[in-house]
Design a protein around this motif. Structure first.
Motif, short mmCIF file in Angstrom:
data_model
loop_
_atom_site.label_atom_id
_atom_site.label_comp_id
_atom_site.label_asym_id
_atom_site.label_seq_id
_atom_site.Cartn_x
_atom_site.Cartn_y
_atom_site.Cartn_z
N ILE A 102 64.03 -28.58 63.75
CA ILE A 102 63.19 -29.55 64.34
C ILE A 102 63.82 -30.68 64.70
O ILE A 102 64.90 -31.18 64.09
N LEU A 103 63.65 -31.20 66.04
CA LEU A 103 64.45 -31.98 66.74
C LEU A 103 64.73 -33.22 65.74
O LEU A 103 65.71 -34.09 65.44
N ASN A 106 66.46 -25.24 50.21
CA ASN A 106 65.20 -24.25 49.49
C ASN A 106 63.99 -24.85 50.16
O ASN A 106 63.04 -24.03 49.81
N TRP A 107 63.80 -25.84 51.02
CA TRP A 107 62.53 -26.01 51.68
C TRP A 107 62.29 -25.13 52.80
O TRP A 107 63.26 -24.81 53.51
N ALA A 108 61.04 -25.01 52.97
CA ALA A 108 60.48 -24.00 54.08
C ALA A 108 60.08 -24.87 55.19
O ALA A 108 60.00 -25.97 55.31
N VAL A 109 60.18 -24.29 56.47
CA VAL A 109 59.87 -24.78 57.60
C VAL A 109 58.36 -23.90 58.00
O VAL A 109 58.75 -22.59 58.38
N CYS A 110 57.44 -24.52 58.53
CA CYS A 110 56.30 -23.84 59.03
C CYS A 110 55.66 -24.71 60.18
O CYS A 110 55.75 -26.03 60.34
N LEU A 142 49.08 -30.59 68.08
CA LEU A 142 49.50 -31.02 66.66
C LEU A 142 49.79 -29.86 65.53
O LEU A 142 50.46 -30.07 64.81
N LEU A 143 48.98 -28.94 65.83
CA LEU A 143 48.79 -27.80 64.78
C LEU A 143 50.23 -26.97 65.13
O LEU A 143 50.57 -26.30 64.11
N ASN A 144 50.77 -26.90 66.35
CA ASN A 144 51.84 -26.21 66.54
C ASN A 144 53.17 -26.79 66.36
O ASN A 144 54.16 -26.35 66.37
N MET A 145 52.91 -28.16 65.80
CA MET A 145 54.28 -28.90 65.41
C MET A 145 54.85 -28.51 64.10
O MET A 145 54.09 -28.12 63.24
N LYS A 146 56.02 -28.38 64.00
CA LYS A 146 56.85 -28.04 62.70
C LYS A 146 56.77 -28.95 61.95
O LYS A 146 57.11 -30.06 62.05
N ILE A 147 56.85 -28.64 60.32
CA ILE A 147 56.97 -29.53 59.47
C ILE A 147 57.69 -28.88 58.23
O ILE A 147 57.84 -27.58 58.05
N VAL A 148 58.37 -29.55 57.44
CA VAL A 148 58.97 -29.01 56.43
C VAL A 148 58.12 -28.86 55.08
O VAL A 148 57.50 -29.84 54.87
N VAL A 149 58.20 -27.99 54.24
CA VAL A 149 57.58 -27.88 53.13
C VAL A 149 58.42 -27.65 51.82
O VAL A 149 59.01 -26.60 51.62
N PRO A 150 58.55 -28.62 51.00
CA PRO A 150 59.20 -28.37 49.75
C PRO A 150 58.39 -27.68 48.66
O PRO A 150 57.28 -27.36 49.22
#
Length: 308
Positions: A12-13, A21-25, A153-161
């Motif tokens: 993610i830029l 251990n954090w996921a990205v989706c 917006l829904l296609n933006m990547k976010i980090v998921v602990p």
């Protein structure tokens, strides 16, 4: 908050590194966008997305613009996320909110609904809010009005602990924000107390001087006829101050030079060292200045009140 031992690239830029251990989706893995129109005005609780979050609005005396018919608004439920991602060239407006209760807001807003009731929505709200604080949304908009639509917006990547880490992050941020707000309130009180002290000292000094001179305090309130004076001048070159050349407490532009007889017809007030000039026209310019020796004997526009 613990420091992680290993980090790797997130892809993610605007979040170059993340704990290993954090996921990205993509956002659509956790949220969906859905519009429910307020048909027949069945919902009357009007909400507004503001810089202070999502708040109740008064539909009879609303904050900002409002429609004549709220049936065009969309319904939001408690726990939804709301985004205002239009006109992104404007960086001074609200963009992200967490909805505190059922209500209606503009159909131009994007509504994200968590796909799972167990989702820690507040954590993701804080992550999106961080993007707004860093102007990320503003740099992603496209089109004439610089807009991000729901699909983008829904296609933006976010980090998921992990869920437990999300809870820790939320608790930590709530604690820090509460501490900062408390400090701000304390400083505001201190500032107000200092302003009161300043006024007390000014009033005390005025009263002291009044008593020394044995002049009643009410004598400090004078009519313009008592306070203003007009003087004549010899016919030599003299400095002329117009309204635009005087700031709040200082001369901001070099004066022009005229003989008294050649000066503009409005330049008929002569000021001496110790006078105070106050603009009575275009008061938004804050043209107020004490005249010292540097401008003793200059002439000013009749747009000034001269206190001698």
């Amino acid at each position: 908050m613990k420091i992680y031992s290993t980090y790797n690239d997130s892809g993610i830029l605007w979040i170059p590194k993340k704990p290993e251990n954090w996921a990205v989706c993509r956002s659509k893995a956790l949220f969906q966008s859905q519009k429910e129109t307020n048909l027949n005005n069945k919902e009357t609780n009007v909400l507004s997305l503001t810089l202070k979050g999502v708040i109740r609005n008064n539909k009879d005396k609303p904050i900002g613009l409002s429609p004549s018919d709220y049936s065009t608004y969309q319904i939001f439920e408690k726990g939804d996320l709301v985004f205002k991602l239009i006109d992104l060239n404007n960086i001074a407006t609200s963009r992200v909110g967490l909805v505190p209760e059922r209500g209606i807001m503009s159909s131009a807003y994007i509504r994200l609904i968590p796909r799972s009731a167990d989702l820690r929505t507040r954590y993701f709200y804080m992550q999106y809010y961080s993007l707004w604080l860093r102007n990320i949304f503003n740099n992603l908009g496209a089109g004439v009005r610089q807009t991000i639509n729901a699909n983008e917006l829904l296609n933006m990547k976010i980090v998921v602990p992990s869920p437990s880490e999300q809870d820790q992050i939320v608790r930590f941020l709530d604690w820090k924000v509460s501490s900062i707000n408390k400090l701000i309130r304390t400083k505001i009180k201190e500032i107000n107390l200092l302003r009161e002290l300043k006024q007390v000292l000014i009033n005390k000094e005025l009263l002291a001087k009044s008593n020394r001179k044995r002049v009643p305090l009410k004598r400090y309130v004078k009519s313009n006829r008592e306070s203003l004076s007009e003087r004549t001048s010899e016919n030599h070159r003299i400095e002329y101050l117009d309204i635009g050349s005087v700031g709040y407490g200082y001369i901001k532009k070099k004066p022009k030079y005229y003989t008294f007889s050649e000066a503009p017809s409005r330049a008929r007030r002569i000021v001496r060292s110790g006078d105070t000039i106050i603009s009575t026209v275009r008061t938004y310019l804050r043209s107020v200045c004490y005249i010292d020796d540097d401008f003793d004997g200059c002439i000013v526009s009749t747009g000034f009140c001269v206190l001698t």
